[in-house]
Write an enzyme that holds these catalytic residues in place. Sequence first.
Site, PDB file in Angstrom:
ATOM      1  N   CYS A 239       1.007  -1.284   0.033  1.00  0.00           N
ATOM      2  CA  CYS A 239      -0.345  -0.211   0.114  1.00  0.00           C
ATOM      3  C   CYS A 239       0.720   1.619   0.289  1.00  0.00           C
ATOM      4  CB  CYS A 239      -0.668  -0.277   1.535  1.00  0.00           C
ATOM      5  SG  CYS A 239      -1.769  -1.277   1.424  1.00  0.00           S
TER       6      CYS A 239
ATOM      7  N   LYS B 227       5.638  -6.827   7.655  1.00  0.00           N
ATOM      8  CA  LYS B 227       5.822  -6.367   8.861  1.00  0.00           C
ATOM      9  C   LYS B 227       5.015  -8.254   9.606  1.00  0.00           C
ATOM     10  CE  LYS B 227       0.796  -5.416   8.847  1.00  0.00           C
ATOM     11  NZ  LYS B 227      -0.409  -4.009   9.436  1.00  0.00           N
TER      12      LYS B 227
END
Length: 410
Positions: free
Chosen positions: A247, A308
């Site tokens: 993103c 992440k």
Amino acid sequence: MRIGVIGLGYIGSVTAAVLANHGNDVVGIDTVKPKVDAFNSANPPIYEPGLSDLIERNRDSLRFSTSYEDLKDVEVVFIAVPTPNRDGGIDLSYVMSAASSLKQVNPDCLIIIKSTVVPGTARKVIESTGMTVASNPEFTREGSAIADTESPDRVVIGGPESASRIVEGIWIFTGAPMVVTTNENAELIKYASNSFLATKISFINEFANLCEKIPGADVETVARGMGLDQRIGERFLKAGIGYGGSCFPKDTLAILSFARSMGQDLRIVDSAITVNDGRIDHAVDVIIDGNPESLRGRRIAILGVAFKDNTDDVRESQPLKLINSLLGHGAMINVYDPIVRTIIEGTTRFSTVEECIRKSEIVVIATEWPEFRKLDPGLVGDRLVVDVRRILDPSDFPLFRAVGYGNASD
Ligand code: UGA
């Protein structure tokens, strides 16, 4: 309601499962057959905490298909297909083609665009299909997508009033404040939000660099001291190796390119991208500490490959970029990640963190997985630990370096 969702990535599949769980009859469409087959079996093709269970619990009202024909009777369709970068700008072809295929089977349904799209896209879809189009950008994070979809901070809805009212009704169960506005504002809110969060990360990363030059300074404490000011806020002030994923990197570039096409520069977003682009070289500098030859022939344990924690996603993964850079410095790389199984050329993968560390001379924390926070100092022994995610307590390890950490003993 009878709801369709086109595009079964992290966002589409979670949207479909959550809406089925709230009493709707949902069909998820994707053109990739193995993906659809995997959702129809008990084995979703992506790792998102809770998703598999949620799908299983709602099998009666949730199905997956490759055929647009299955959208014939739905009242609304969420479009959640990718909007990748092409030559720096956004590629809207998947959105446009999903809308046009939908028109063939169900021209009367309401289109709700969930994909991240530049301002003016809803208008383009209206022009090309003649259908009614609402915008409903998402603000969910991978790794906590279900919780974020169930209880978002806000729901943003763009489009004509009649359409907005339908979308409001779909998300009413969240109890979240609703921002009801034009398609263009809704489209912009998404980019402004992601750009701001990316800027926050780059901002603290620049201060991390400064901290490293000041003995006794530590960006963790600086961020905490700043973040407690409610006007600033603690979240997204975690210094590290920069933002990755599907993103922020894509969206910051897309809005920059879109704004330039409108004759408007976005200098802060531009700087946030530049700072982020420098994070891998900077992390390598922290690891080599002024001695570029120090990595030649050394075995380095890279803990974490995902972009992440709590995801198996390696798109735009900063850890992967770090690995490639370290390989370029002649290092030998051992990797361990609790979930990611991607084969990374030139590296050795281990199935336990213990073995990965035992077979290495240097340990680098590359993803903020919770299990690495509890890293056993006994296991690490006298190996150098480099924390480029700032999840460890420096005082636990005799040989420690980190981003944003001005060595207090200097
Ligand atoms: C991001 C946004 O947070 C969501 O609101 C948005 O819906 C989503 O993009 C999207 O546009 O689809 P996501 O990319 O899943 O969500 O993950 P984040 O939790 O935002 O993390 C992005 C990157 O920033 C990761 O590499 C993470 O490690 C890094 N990060 C995050 C930091 O380096 N520091 C921080 O303080 C926070």
